[in-house]
Design an enzyme around this catalytic site. Structure first.
Site, PDB file in Angstrom:
ATOM      1  N   VAL A 396     -61.516   8.766  16.778  1.00  0.00           N
ATOM      2  CA  VAL A 396     -62.138   8.327  18.021  1.00  0.00           C
ATOM      3  C   VAL A 396     -61.830   6.851  18.273  1.00  0.00           C
ATOM      4  O   VAL A 396     -61.861   6.027  17.354  1.00  0.00           O
ATOM      5  CB  VAL A 396     -63.660   8.556  17.959  1.00  0.00           C
ATOM      6  CG1 VAL A 396     -64.329   8.130  19.255  1.00  0.00           C
ATOM      7  CG2 VAL A 396     -63.955  10.028  17.669  1.00  0.00           C
ATOM      8  N   HIS A 397     -61.531   6.540  19.525  1.00  0.00           N
ATOM      9  CA  HIS A 397     -61.228   5.155  19.917  1.00  0.00           C
ATOM     10  C   HIS A 397     -62.543   4.390  20.021  1.00  0.00           C
ATOM     11  O   HIS A 397     -63.144   4.261  21.086  1.00  0.00           O
ATOM     12  CB  HIS A 397     -60.488   5.141  21.266  1.00  0.00           C
ATOM     13  CG  HIS A 397     -60.063   3.777  21.712  1.00  0.00           C
ATOM     14  ND1 HIS A 397     -58.844   3.236  21.391  1.00  0.00           N
ATOM     15  CD2 HIS A 397     -60.700   2.841  22.458  1.00  0.00           C
ATOM     16  CE1 HIS A 397     -58.738   2.031  21.930  1.00  0.00           C
ATOM     17  NE2 HIS A 397     -59.870   1.767  22.582  1.00  0.00           N
ATOM     18  N   HIS A 398     -62.989   3.881  18.878  1.00  0.00           N
ATOM     19  CA  HIS A 398     -64.273   3.188  18.814  1.00  0.00           C
ATOM     20  C   HIS A 398     -64.211   2.218  17.641  1.00  0.00           C
ATOM     21  O   HIS A 398     -63.998   2.619  16.499  1.00  0.00           O
ATOM     22  CB  HIS A 398     -65.405   4.199  18.621  1.00  0.00           C
ATOM     23  CG  HIS A 398     -66.774   3.616  18.745  1.00  0.00           C
ATOM     24  ND1 HIS A 398     -67.379   2.912  17.724  1.00  0.00           N
ATOM     25  CD2 HIS A 398     -67.672   3.634  19.773  1.00  0.00           C
ATOM     26  CE1 HIS A 398     -68.588   2.529  18.113  1.00  0.00           C
ATOM     27  NE2 HIS A 398     -68.785   2.957  19.356  1.00  0.00           N
ATOM     28  N   ARG A 451     -56.268   7.640  17.914  1.00  0.00           N
ATOM     29  CA  ARG A 451     -57.117   6.481  18.179  1.00  0.00           C
ATOM     30  C   ARG A 451     -56.577   5.604  19.310  1.00  0.00           C
ATOM     31  O   ARG A 451     -57.337   4.945  20.025  1.00  0.00           O
ATOM     32  CB  ARG A 451     -57.287   5.675  16.894  1.00  0.00           C
ATOM     33  CG  ARG A 451     -58.489   4.745  16.867  1.00  0.00           C
ATOM     34  CD  ARG A 451     -58.662   4.144  15.472  1.00  0.00           C
ATOM     35  NE  ARG A 451     -59.028   5.139  14.488  1.00  0.00           N
ATOM     36  CZ  ARG A 451     -58.279   5.497  13.437  1.00  0.00           C
ATOM     37  NH1 ARG A 451     -57.095   4.927  13.254  1.00  0.00           N
ATOM     38  NH2 ARG A 451     -58.698   6.417  12.595  1.00  0.00           N
TER      39      ARG A 451
END
Length: 601
Positions: A396-398, A451
Site C-alpha cells: 500500500v502507498h502509505h 507501492r
C-alpha cells in the site's frame, strides 16, 4: 418501474440481494474504523488500538500562534487537507445518524463517535474566530518529496487560513456541513458538545455565504491535490445539513431560493464525492419531500427529487442510456485516480436513498449493486479493503504502513532514507493499514499491487468514510436467519448444534463452535460458523497457530501463514490473556471445518 425495496440492494452496481456473497460486513466495519485511528495526527489517546502509530505533528500551528494539533492525515502522506477531512467527518456523521442502531448492535458506536470527534475537535481549533478557518497544515509538494513516518516528519508544517480577505466558500461550507451533521450524531449522547458544534456550523455557514470564493484561490498549494470545481454545491450542502440539524425553515428557504442559481435543480450528476455534493443535497431534500414537509416549497423539492432519481437510475444502469460508466466486472468507474472512493460514496448514497423511499412507501421510476466488489467479488478476487479477507493489497502507498514502526526501529528514518530503504523494498509493508480503501482497479478491472502505483494503492479518508455507514447497513440486511447466541439445529446439517467446549489434548485452550446464521442459495445451504478460542490457563498464550482443515469458504479473524492450512492470530491480538477469549468466523456449505492447534507459547 423499480420498486424502492430493490434500490437499497444496489451497492457499487452489483446486487446486494445476491446473498451468495456471505461477506462479514461487521468485520469490514471494524477494519474501516481502524483506518481512521491509523490516520490520526497529534497526541494519541490511551485507547489507541493501532499500536504501530505514535504521537506526531505536536507543533502544528505553533509558528502561526494557533493550536492546530490533531485532525487526520489525508492519505499516504502527512498533509492535513481541510476539504476532504471535513467531507470525511460529514460522511461518518451521516452514517451514524442513519444507522446508529446497527452500529450499537455491533458495539461500534463508541468507535464511530470517537472517529467523528477526532475531526470535530480539530475543526473547533481551526475555526479560531467566526470569520477565520485554518484550512490546511503542511505542503503537498515538500511532503511528497519525503518518505518518512509521521513520527519523524522533517517537512514544513506551514498552516494556511481562510478569512474575509481570503475566502473559501467550498471549504468553509463543507466544514459547516460536517459540524451540523456531527451535532446530530452527538445529540443523543452529549447534548452540550452537540450545541457547541452547531454554533460553529452556523458561524461557518454565514462566513462561507457572506464571503464567497474558491478555497484554492486562497490556499494555492492545495490546487494540485484537491482542485475544487465550485463552491455552490457546498453552500447548498451546508444549508441542507443545518436545516436537518435545526429544523429552521430559513435554511430550507435558502436551498429553495438558490436551487436554480446554484445548480441544485439544474445539475444531474453521476458522481458524489468530496468535490461534488449535488447528489447528496438532492437526496437529503428528497427526504423532506417524502416525509411530507415540503409545504410551500414542494414544487422545487420535486425538482430536487427528479435529479436524485437521475443519480440512482444512472448508477442502476437504468437511465435510458445516460448511465454511469462501469468496468466489465461491474464497478462504477468515474476517475482513473483513486476511483474506488467514488464507487463507495455512490453505494452509501443509494443505500440511504432506498431507506428514504422505503419509509415513504415510494417507488423509483427509471426510463428504462455492491460492497461485494470491494470486498472480493470481482475478477481479481481481491479485497480492496486492506486487512480484510485473505487476498488484499500488501504494498500500500502509505508512508507509515511501509516503514517499520518507531517502536520497532527506534532511530529516525530520514526523508531520502525512507525512499532508499523502505519505499523501493519489494517486500510487503511491515504494518497493515487495516480498513484503508485503496484506489482500486482500472477501467478493465486490472490492479497492480505496487507501492509506487499511488493511483491504485493509496488509501484516503474520503474513500473509507462512506463505508462505515454502508457496512453498518449491510450487516443489518436479513440475508438469512438472524444470529442467535444459542442457534437451534438446522435440518439436514450434522454439525448444526452449538458444540460443547472442546479442549485439545495437552493445550490450555478451549474451542466453542456455533452456527450463527444460515441461508440457501441455488439449493445449497450455507452456514456462518463462529469459533471462540478461550485461554483456560493462568498464563498468557502467544504465537498460537491453528490448523484448519476441510475449509471450503471464506474465513475472517485469522491471518494465513506461509504453510498450507495453518493460521495465526492477527497482529492486533497476538496475546490471549488468562481467562480471556478471541474468536474467528468462517462461511461454507456442508460440514464444519476441523480446527486444531499446531503450536503455541
Amino acid at each position: 418501474m423499480v420498486n424502492s425495496r430493490h434500490v437499497f440492494a444496489t451497492f457499487l452496481i452489483l446486487t446486494i440481494m445476491n446473498a451468495s456473497s456471505a461477506f462479514d460486513y461487521g468485520q469490514a466495519l471494524d477494519k474501516s474504523l481502524l483506518f481512521f485511528e491509523a490516520q490520526r495526527s497529534g497526541k494519541l489517546p490511551r485507547t489507541q488500538r493501532v499500536n504501530w502509530r505514535g504521537d506526531s505533528g505536536l507543533t502544528d500551528g505553533y509558528q502561526q500562534k494557533v493550536n492546530l494539533v490533531g485532525g487526520y492525515y489525508d492519505a499516504g502522506d502527512h498533509v492535513k487537507f481541510g476539504l476532504p477531512m471535513a467531507y470525511t467527518v460529514t460522511m461518518l456523521s451521516w452514517g451514524a445518524i442513519e444507522y446508529h442502531r446497527n452500529m450499537m448492535d455491533l458495539n461500534q458506536m463508541g468507535h464511530v463517535l470517537d472517529a467523528i470527534k477526532w475531526g470535530t475537535d480539530y475543526f473547533i481549533k481551526a475555526h479560531s474566530q467566526p470569520n477565520v478557518l485554518w484550512g490546511q497544515v503542511g505542503d503537498g509538494d515538500s511532503d511528497h518529496y519525503c518518505w518518512e513516518r509521521a513520527e519523524d516528519m522533517t517537512t514544513p508544517r506551514t498552516a494556511y487560513k481562510l478569512d474575509t480577505e481570503h475566502p473559501g466558500s467550498d471549504l468553509a461550507g463543507e466544514t459547516a456541513a460536517a459540524m451540523a451533521a456531527a451535532s446530530m450524531a452527538f445529540r443523543p449522547y452529549n447534548s452540550s458538545y452537540s450545541d457547541l458544534l452547531l454554533v460553529h456550523a452556523k458561524q461557518l455557514f454565514w462566513f462561507a455565504d457572506r464571503f464567497r470564493g474558491l478555497f484554492t484561490d486562497s490556499i494555492p498549494c492545495a490546487k494540485e491535490f484537491y482542485t475544487s470545481s465550485g463552491f455552490e454545491d457546498e453552500l447548498l450542502w451546508a444549508a441542507t445539513w443545518l436545516y436537518r440539524a435545526t429544523n429552521d425553515e430559513s435554511y430550507l428557504k435558502y436551498v429553495v431560493d438558490n436551487a436554480a442559481s446554484m445548480g441544485g435543480t439544474g445539475w444531474a450528476t453521476k458522481e458524489f464525492s468530496w468535490d461534488n455534493k449535488y447528489a447528496g443535497v438532492q437526496i437529503l431534500l428528497s427526504k423532506v419531500l417524502l416525509d411530507g414537509h415540503g409545504g410551500a416549497y414542494t414544487a422545487t423539492l420535486k425538482q430536487y427529487k427528479a435529479k436524485a432519481d437521475y443519480f440512482a437510475c444512472a448508477c442502476h444502469q437504468k437511465n435510458d442510456g445516460y448511465n454511469a460508466p462501469m468496468t466489465p466486472g461491474g464497478l462504477l468507474y468515474l476517475h482513473q485516480w483513486n476511483n474506488m472512493q467514488y464507487a463507495a460514496s455512490a453505494a452509501f448514497l443509494l443505500a440511504v436513498y432506498s431507506d428514504y423511499l422505503t419509509a415513504a412507501k415510494s417507488v423509483l421510476t427509471c426510463p428504462d449493486a455492491n460492497a461485494d466488489y470491494i470486498l472480493g467479488k470481482n475478477p481479481k478476487s481481491m479485497s480492496y479493503i486492506v486487512g480484510y479477507g485473505q487476498n488484499y493489497p500488501i504494498h500500500v502507498h502509505h508512508r507509515g504502513a511501509s516503514i517499520a514502526s518507531i517502536s520497532v526501529v527506534h532511530s529516525v528514518v530520514g526523508c531520502v532514507q525512507g525512499f532508499d530503504a523502505w519505499y523501493h523494498r519489494p517486500a510487503a509493508n511491515p504494518n497493515v493499514i487495516h480498513g484503508g480503501l485503496v484506489g482500486g482497479p482500472d477501467r478493465n478491472d486490472n490492479f497492480d499491487d505496487d507501492r509506487s502505483n499511488y493511483e491504485q494503492t493509496e488509501p484516503t479518508l474520503s474513500g473509507t468514510a462512506p463505508l462505515v455507514g454502508l457496512f453498518s447497513k449491510l450487516h443489518s440486511l436479513n440475508l438469512g436467519p438472524k444470529p442467535t447466541t444459542s442457534p437451534s439445529p438446522t435440518k439436514g446439517h450434522p454439525d448444526s448444534h452449538a458444540k460443547a467446549p472442546t479442549k485439545p489434548y495437552g493445550a490450555p485452550v478451549e474451542f466453542l463452535h456455533s452456527i450463527t446464521n444460515s441461508w440457501t442459495v441455488g439449493g445449497i445451504e450455507y452456514y456462518r460458523h463462529k469459533v471462540i478460542i478461550k485461554n483456560t490457563s493462568e498464563k498468557p498464550i502467544t504465537d498460537l497457530k491453528l490448523v484448519i482443515e476441510n475449509l471450503s469458504g471464506s474465513l475472517w479473524g485469522l491471518t494465513p501463514t506461509l504453510t498450507k492450512n495453518v493460521y495465526e492470530l492477527p497482529q492486533w491480538s497476538k496475546v490471549i490473556k488468562p481467562s480471556s477469549e478471541c474468536s474467528f468466523v468462517y462461511v461454507q456449505g456442508g460440514p464444519q471445518a476441523k480446527v486444531s492447534i499446531q503450536s503455541y507459547h
